[in-house]
Design an enzyme around this catalytic site. Sequence first.
Site, short mmCIF file in Angstrom:
data_model
loop_
_atom_site.label_atom_id
_atom_site.label_comp_id
_atom_site.label_asym_id
_atom_site.label_seq_id
_atom_site.Cartn_x
_atom_site.Cartn_y
_atom_site.Cartn_z
N TRP A 132 8.26 -4.85 5.10
CA TRP A 132 7.61 -4.09 4.02
C TRP A 132 7.08 -2.76 4.52
O TRP A 132 6.47 -2.68 5.59
CB TRP A 132 6.45 -4.91 3.47
N ASN B 28 4.92 0.85 2.70
CA ASN B 28 4.47 1.58 1.52
C ASN B 28 4.04 2.99 1.89
O ASN B 28 4.86 3.75 2.42
CB ASN B 28 3.47 0.79 0.68
N ASP B 29 2.84 3.40 1.64
CA ASP B 29 2.45 4.81 1.66
C ASP B 29 2.84 5.57 2.93
O ASP B 29 2.62 5.08 4.04
CB ASP B 29 0.93 4.95 1.55
N ARG C 84 -11.22 5.36 -0.86
CA ARG C 84 -10.16 5.36 0.14
C ARG C 84 -9.29 6.63 0.12
O ARG C 84 -9.39 7.44 -0.78
CB ARG C 84 -9.25 4.14 -0.05
N ASP C 85 -8.47 6.72 1.17
CA ASP C 85 -7.40 7.71 1.28
C ASP C 85 -7.92 9.13 1.47
O ASP C 85 -7.70 10.01 0.63
CB ASP C 85 -6.48 7.65 0.05
N GLU D 265 -6.29 7.23 -6.41
CA GLU D 265 -5.84 6.91 -5.06
C GLU D 265 -5.12 8.13 -4.47
O GLU D 265 -4.68 9.02 -5.19
CB GLU D 265 -4.86 5.73 -5.09
#
Length: 582
Positions: A54, A56-57, A180-181, A234
Site C-alpha cells: 500500500w 498513499n500521500d 495534521r500535514d 487535509e
Amino acid sequence: MGMAAAPLIVSLLYCTVLAVHASHVVYPELQSLEATEVDKELRTGYHFQPPKHWINDPNGPMYYKGLYHLFYQYNPKGAVWGNIIWAHSVSTDLIDWVALEPGIYPSKPFDINGCWSGSATILPNGVPVIMYTGIDPKERQVQNVAYPANLSDPFLRKWVKPDYNPIINPDHGINASAFRDPTTAWYGPDGHWRLVVGSKENMRGIAVLYRSRDFRRWIKAHHSLHAGLTGMWECPDFYPVAVAGGRRHHQSGVDTAELHDSTVAAEVKYVLKVSLDVTRYEYYTIGWYDHAKDRYTPDLDFPDNDYGLRYDYGDFYASKSFFDPVKKRRVLWGWANESDTVPDDRNKGWAGIQAIPRKIFLSRSGRQLIQWPVEEIKSLRAKHVNVSNKAVKGGDYFKVGGFKSSDVEAAFMIKNLEKAEKFNASWRTDAQGLCKKLNSHVKGGVGPFGLWLLASDDLKERTAVFFRVFKNNDTSYVVLMCNDPTRSSFESQIYRPTFAGFVNIDITKTKKIALRTLIDHSVVESFGAGGKTCILTRVYPRKAVGDNAHLFVFNNGESDIKLTNLRAWEMKTPTMNKRLGQ
C-alpha cells in the site's frame, strides 16, 4: 495526511473485523499480511509505485545535490492502510527511480503511533528540513521536525529526530484528532518563518498559522491564514505563482525562499490548496497574501466551497508541490488510490500509485492553474502512430492501434456548433452528475466525441475520454470533459464513477479542442485544452489487457468532427524503485 481513502467496496468474506481510524477504513487482520505474489497484469508501467504493498500521500518532495527526492506514506507489511512509514526514493529525472531505506518511521514517543504526512523546507544555508505529523501515545496529532544525519550524502539516507520534538502541540482550541500535514515553511520580510497546519472546528476547515524565528519554537498566530465552511482541511499547500506581465515568464515557478524580496512578492499571486476530507476531492483558490497582516484573501472568482476549481476532477488526492531549482518550475505530485475492492488489492499485492508529476503554473489570464506532465516523460516515448485530417461522422468510430501503455495527443475540430444541446444553468455546479447522466453512450448534438481506450477488439470493454459541447446562449458555449469508465471492466464489484469538469475555453474562436491522455494499464490521466482541465481515472479491464488493449476514436454526436491530428506513442518502462545497488 496519512489517512485518505477513496470509496471502497468491502467483501466481508475477506475481512470480518473493521474499524474506522479517522477517515481511513482499517482492516486489522490484513494490515500485516505481506504479499507473497504480485499481479503484474494491471500494475502500471511508468507511474510511480513501489514493488508491492500500500502507498498513499506523497510527502516532502524536494531537490537536493543533484537528486529529486520523494517520500511517501507506505505500509511495508501489506496492501491495505496501516503500519505507515515514510518510504524514500530518489531520481535524477523524475522518471527512473531508486528505492532507499525508509526515511521516517515510528521510533520516538512523539511519533510512536504513526508518522503521517508533511513537507520539506530548504533553509537559506541549503539544509533540508522535514516537518511531519506524528501520533503520540495519547493518539494526539503533533508536528515534528527531522534533519539529515549527513549533509554530504546526496541520498539523504538517514534522518535525525531531535528530542525537543514535538515542536508544535495541539494547544487549547485545537482538535488534537484533526491537526495534521504541515506545509513547506516560508520566510517573511520580518525575519520570521511561517507554516500552516490543516485542521477543523466542526465543519469549518482551517489553515492554522504558526510563526518561528529559529525553526524550533513555533507560536500560533492569533488568526488563521484562511478558513472555509467545507469540513476538515487535509494536506494544505500554500505557494506563490508568477503572474503574466512580470519580469519572469508566467510559466516559471517561484521559490517560497524568494518571498522576503519585496520586488518578487509584488509580481506573484498565491495558491491555497486543500484536500477535503468530506468529499475526498481537492480544491484551490488563487488570491493575495498580505505579508504584514499574514492574511490570505482569495480573489472574488474563487469561492471557498466544494464546487470550486480543482487540480484534478478524478481520483487525485493529498497532493504536494515543490519548487524545482534546476528547471525553475513548480512540480506537483498527487496520489491515486485504487477503486477496485480490498480483496482485489490483497490478491494483487499492491494498492495505490502516484500520478505522473506535473508542471503547474498560473494561466496567462490568471483565472486558473495549468497542469502538464513534466517534459521528462517524453523520454519514454517509443514507436508511434500518426493520424491526420480524418473526418469522423456522427455515430462513427475507427481503430487507431493496440496500446496498453501509451501517451496520446489528439486535436479535434467541430464542424457545426449549431447542433449543440441547450445548457441548463443548474448543471454548472455538478459536472460529474451531468457526465453520469449524459455519458459516452448517450447520443448528443456536438459530442460526445473523443477516445475509447483500453478497449477490447469487440468494444465490450472500453474506457471513454470525451468532450461534449452545450449552447449557453446565442453566442457562447460550454465545454464538458469526461472520463467515463462505466464499461471499462467485466468485473461487477469495481467502483466505476464517471469524472468530469468544465473546460474554460472559447470554442467559438477556432472550433478546436486538444486532448492529451496518458494510458498505463490501470490508470488513465487526461489533460484537456492544454492542461486546463485534468481528470485521472483508475480502471481494471479483464479482457482489454496487454496486447488485447486497443485505442479508438469515436463520435457519438449529430455534428461531424475532424480529427486534425493524433499521435500515439507506446511507452517504454523506466527503472521503478529497484533498490540502490541492484
